[in-house]
Every structure is written in structure tokens, then in C-alpha cells.
Design an enzyme around this catalytic site. Structure first.
Site, PDB file in Angstrom:
ATOM      1  CD  GLU A 126       4.504  -5.215  10.585  1.00  0.00           C
ATOM      2  OE1 GLU A 126       3.883  -5.229   9.514  1.00  0.00           O
ATOM      3  OE2 GLU A 126       5.602  -5.774  10.730  1.00  0.00           O
ATOM      4  CG  HIS A 238       7.658   0.387   3.716  1.00  0.00           C
ATOM      5  ND1 HIS A 238       8.127   1.131   4.775  1.00  0.00           N
ATOM      6  CD2 HIS A 238       7.215  -0.780   4.241  1.00  0.00           C
ATOM      7  CE1 HIS A 238       7.982   0.430   5.890  1.00  0.00           C
ATOM      8  NE2 HIS A 238       7.436  -0.733   5.596  1.00  0.00           N
ATOM      9  NE  ARG A 286       3.501  -1.340   5.263  1.00  0.00           N
ATOM     10  CZ  ARG A 286       4.027  -2.501   4.916  1.00  0.00           C
ATOM     11  NH1 ARG A 286       3.864  -2.954   3.679  1.00  0.00           N
ATOM     12  NH2 ARG A 286       4.700  -3.218   5.795  1.00  0.00           N
ATOM     13  CG  HIS A 345       7.259  -2.093   0.205  1.00  0.00           C
ATOM     14  ND1 HIS A 345       8.434  -2.792   0.408  1.00  0.00           N
ATOM     15  CD2 HIS A 345       6.347  -2.631   1.054  1.00  0.00           C
ATOM     16  CE1 HIS A 345       8.240  -3.714   1.348  1.00  0.00           C
ATOM     17  NE2 HIS A 345       6.990  -3.651   1.742  1.00  0.00           N
ATOM     18  NE  ARG A 380       2.001  -5.485   1.091  1.00  0.00           N
ATOM     19  CZ  ARG A 380       2.904  -5.623   2.064  1.00  0.00           C
ATOM     20  NH1 ARG A 380       2.724  -6.530   3.013  1.00  0.00           N
ATOM     21  NH2 ARG A 380       3.980  -4.877   2.091  1.00  0.00           N
TER      22      ARG A 380
END
Length: 528
Positions: A126, A238, A286, A345, A380
Site C-alpha cells: 500500500e 483517505h 496518503r 478517515h 499514518r
């Protein structure tokens, strides 16, 4: 005048929340021989949590993966890079190194992860990860599998639904219990150890990937208890929340793992959104991708971007949750690009704790999204949330059990009433979405601060009232933190400060002011 409890109960450990961190903590405390009560404000057993909605997986370094050349050091390095200078390196190393043990324990509780060949977990990649290290279940239903396994193990626990934790009780030097509302009225659960595992604050915003219970409860409970919170300005949006034309409530997440398998982000004209922006392209962290989409949409006036996953073979089988969500909105992701927008998110900050969930108030612990361990810093890294919830949740449960054994039985008394204030929820969400979203500026944040000052007195007649009060106080904290950070760092983007300021590579500590309604930023100072 103190309120009078309508019922009382005693326990060694009280856990507030039933997601990954809460159940991991409760099970650990139970296995340590303590009496545990778990409080859930949901009206039914096993209410839907943020854990349930987690799609991507768990980031974990496997010790026996000969094909990947992964390492704890590599995972730590990726986490630190995503955290933009605000992670605590020692905390990151501690949690990452304990990941495989925690995931293995979850497997012992019944969790089953997808395999590439029998006996070997399938791994995906990811955004922000330099290696394939994400274990997943059911394709894109990892959170649901984690929740299922924990729910099954938690059948031995005393889980009380319809119970809203209204205050953490203490005697000035240590925790004594929780003031709780339930259908029988307000009462007290006396306990020397309390663990906050109440999740995030996504419903500060009009549209979010979070379940309906993510209303900042734990932040408010900690502030009322006099405990510090930190880094609340770092709210991760997100990059890919499903866009269906609707404007409010929970929206389905389109997992980052789809980009890990080759999907690309495009604008309405078919142009790449991230080309030339970052060396990792669509797999950039992100905050980078969310800001790029936001900037493109502002420039074009388009309502959404598009994730083109048509080149992924076997998409429906690999991503059944996303496929079902898209088809429910009238979109066939096998044949059409998926319309997406950034959505609120994950809160990277929270109640200040160490890597065992301990706060500055003896007997009060926090774990999961509500806690600030130093793991996430300013942003994060994908799939580190379930990892942290498992590791720190379990550790917090053990530490809470140990504290309870040493402290002995607690006797709590009802709290002095607080004059609570709240904005109407829809009004608050509109203001936050306008002025404290992906990109902020001083004018908008000051307008938001003024708006929050209009909050009016609100009696806590039920769960909804309590949540509105908690949301309003948490919004004040987020706004104060965002105003204080005059730079762009991680997932906090200030329009008038395009770059990070080296002197601000520190966490911002916030506490409740004496008037119990405003939040003070003590300093941009090192924490924990």
C-alpha cells in the site's frame, strides 16, 4: 451539587470500546485474572466499529518470508518517512517489532488470513510501503475478519451495550471509575483501571469513512479528566472515499490496496493526478495523494476524481467489499473507473500515552485511534492502525490489570456537574468540512473558532446529546491545534504555509482550560 447514581457496579478494569484495541485490551486483562467490564454505546451486541470497516490489512514483518527481503528496520523507516518528522522512533520500533507476535496471537484467537500458497500468507503493498508486507483477509475485508475473531474470543467477557461513558472518575491522583449512562439512568462502575479505546473523530466532518460512533468521545473524556492530548491537527483524509453524489454520513472506503495492485488515479479528462508529484506516484503517502486530489478538484471544479482499476485481473474476487459498495452505488468497477474523493478517515493524534497505553493519570490508559503513542506522527502509514491496535491494546490490558492488582478496590463517587455546550451536529460538520478539511488557512480556522464559540448549553439527556458535546469540545481542540501549527506537515496542510518549518517538528500539547469549554495549546513541545 453532585449527581446521585441510580446504580453501581465494581470491576478491576473498565474498557470503553469494542474495536480491535478495546477487545485486545479487555482479553489481555481478563487473561491476567482481572474482572473486566467492557462498555459499548451501541444498542446491540457487537456494534459496528471502525475495525470492521478496515479493508486493506495489517502491516507486519514476517520472519519467514524469503521472497520479500523485508525487515523491522525497513518497516520502521517507512513509518518514520510517512510521519514527517513527528513519530517517536523508539515507539515505532517497539510496536513494529511486536507486530508478528500480536498477529500470531490473533490467529490463535481464530483469525484467518488469505494465503498465496497453503501455509504462506499472501502479501500486498500500500501507499508509503517499500515492501509487500500487508496481510489481508477476504480480499479486502480484513477488518471484518479481525473483528469476527475478536468477537468470538470476547464471548467470555462482560460486554454491556447501550452504556455511554460520560466521565472518567478520579480522586485527583488516580482513577476511581466511570460515570455511565444506560437505559436505567446514570450510574457508576468503580474500578482502579480504565482503558479508553473509543476510536476516532471522523464525524466532525459531513462525510467520513468512520462508523456513526466515531464522535471524539475519548478525546473529550481525557480532557475532562485533566489529561493531555496531542497532534489533533493531523487528521488523515483517505484519498479514495467512494463518491456517489451524496454529501453526508459514512461513505465506503476504496482501499489503497487497489492502487498497490496497479490502479491509477485520473481526473475527469483522463490525466494522471500524481504524475511527477512524488517518486512513489499513486502509492505516495496518503497526505500527498489526498492533497493532490483536493488541489486538482479545486483547479478543475470537478466533483470527484477517478480510480481506474480496469486493468486488475480478477478484481471482483480480489476486492469483493469494494465491488459490492460500487455496485450498490450503480458503478461497475470492472468496466468503469471508480469515482472517488478524499474523506475524513483517521486521527493520527489523541490522548498522550506511552507504548503500553499509560497516560499521565495513574489508572487511565488509552489504545487504538484515540491514543497518541508516537507511532503515527504527522501522518499514518497505511495499515499501521490495526497493527497498533493489536499491539498497544494488548499491552494496555496487561498494564491495566497489573495496576488494578496493585491499587486494590476503588470506590468512585459521582462527579460534579459540568455546564456542557454543543453546536447542532449538522452545523458543526458543515463548518469543519469547510474550514478544517484537507487544506486549511488562518482565515477559515479563525472563522471556525468563532463559530464554535456560539455553542449553547446542552443537557446530556442521551447518547446523541453526549456525542454532540464531545464533538464540539473535540472540534475546539482540533481548531486550536491547527491554528497553532503554522506550517504544512504530514496530513496538516496550511494554504499560507506551503512548507514544513524545522522548528515545528514537535507535538502540540493541549489541555482543557479552567472554564471547561475552551482548549489551550500549551506549546509545540516534545511529548512522550
Amino acid at each position: 451539587m453532585m449527581a446521585r447514581p441510580e446504580w453501581t457496579h465494581n470491576a478491576d478494569v473498565v474498557v470503553i470500546g469494542t474495536g480491535v484495541a478495546g477487545l485486545a485490551a479487555a482479553l489481555a486483562a481478563h487473561r491476567a485474572g482481572r474482572s473486566v467490564v467492557v462498555l459499548s454505546k451501541a444498542d446491540r451486541a457487537r456494534g459496528v466499529t471502525a475495525t470492521h470497516y478496515a479493508q486493506g490489512g495489517i502491516a507486519v514483518v514476517l520472519p519467514d518470508n524469503p521472497d520479500n527481503q523485508d525487515s523491522v528496520d525497513a518497516h520502521v523507516a517507512d513509518t518514520l518517512a510517512a510521519g514527517a518528522g513527528l513519530c517517536d522512533p523508539e515507539a515505532v520500533s517497539s510496536i513494529v517489532a511486536d507486530g508478528y507476535r500480536a498477529v500470531s496471537e490473533l490467529v490463535c484467537d481464530g483469525a484467518r488470513f488469505d494465503e498465496s500458497v497453503p501455509g504462506r500468507w499472501d502479501l500486498t503493498r500500500e501507499g508509503g510501503h517499500s515492501r509487500r508486507r500487508i496481510v489481508h483477509a477476504g480480499g479486502d475485508a480484513t477488518g471484518a475478519e479481525v473483528q469476527r475473531a475478536l468477537d468470538h474470543a470476547a464471548r467470555v467477557l462482560d460486554i454491556r451495550t447501550g452504556h455511554v461513558a460520560l466521565r472518567v472518575l478520579h480522586d485527583g491522583s488516580a482513577v476511581t471509575g466511570v460515570w455511565v449512562g444506560n437505559p436505567d439512568g446514570c450510574g457508576i462502575v468503580s474500578a482502579p483501571s480504565v482503558i479508553l479505546a473509543s476510536g476516532g473523530l471522523g464525524h466532525l466532518y459531513a462525510a467520513t469513512t468512520n462508523p456513526e460512533g466515531s464522535t471524539g468521545d475519548g478525546i473529550a473524556l481525557a480532557l475532562w479528566a485533566g489529561v493531555a492530548v496531542s497532534d489533533l491537527e493531523f487528521i488523515q483524509f483517505h484519498p479514495t472515499m467512494l463518491f456517489s453524489g451524496e454529501t453526508g454520513g459514512r461513505r465506503p472506503l476504496i482501499t489503497e490496496a487497489i492502487r498497490g495492485e496497479g490502479a491509477i488515479l485520473l481526473d475527469r479528462q483522463g490525466n494522471s493526478i500524481t504524475d511527477g508529484l512524488h517518486p512513489m506516484g499513486d502509492l505516495a503517502p496518503r497526505d500527498v495523494v489526498a492533497a493532490a486530489i483536493d488541489a486538482r478538484l479545486r483547479a478543475t471544479g470537478d466533483p470527484c476524481a477517478f480510480l481506474d482499476a480496469r486493468g486488475i485481473e480478477g478484481f471482483a474476487a480480489r476486492f469483493p467489499t469494494v465491488t459490492a459498495a460500487c455496485r450498490g452505488a450503480g458503478i461497475d468497477p470492472v468496466r468503469q473507473p471508480i469515482p472517488v474523493v478524499p474523506g475524513a478517515h483517521y486521527s493520527c493524534g489523541g490522548v498522550v500515552t506511552d507504548v503500553y497505553g499509560r497516560t499521565e493519570l495513574p489508572g487511565l490508559f488509552a489504545a487504538g485511534e484515540v491514543a497518541r503513542t508516537g507511532m503515527h506522527g504527522a501522518n499514518r502509514l497505511a495499515s499501521n492502525s490495526l497493527l497498533e491496535g493489536l499491539v498497544v491494546g494488548g499491552r494496555a490490558g496487561e498494564a491495566a490489570a497489573e495496576h488494578a492488582a496493585a491499587a486494590g478496590r476503588a470506590r468512585a463517587v459521582a462527579p460534579e456537574p459540568i455546564a456542557h455546550t454543543a453546536l447542532e451536529r449538522a452545523e458543526l460538520q458543515r463548518a469543519m468540512s469547510r474550514d478544517a478539511s484537507v487544506v486549511r488557512d488562518a482565515a477559515g480556522l479563525n472563522r471556525l473558532s468563532d463559530k464554535l464559540s456560539w455553542a449553547r448549553a446542552r443537557a446530556q439527556a442521551g447518547r446523541r446529546d453526549f456525542e454532540d458535546v464531545a464533538l464540539t469540545l473535540t472540534a475546539r481542540a482540533v481548531t486550536a491545534a491547527a491554528l497553532a501549527r503554522t506550517e504544512s506537515r504530514g496530513c496538516h496542510h496550511r494554504a499560507e504555509y506551503a512548507d514544513a518549518a524545522p522548528e515545528q517538528a514537535r507535538g502540540g500539547v493541549l489541555r482543557l482550560a479552567d472554564d471547561q469549554s475552551s482548549v489551550l495549546v500549551e506549546a509545540l513541545a516534545a511529548v512522550g
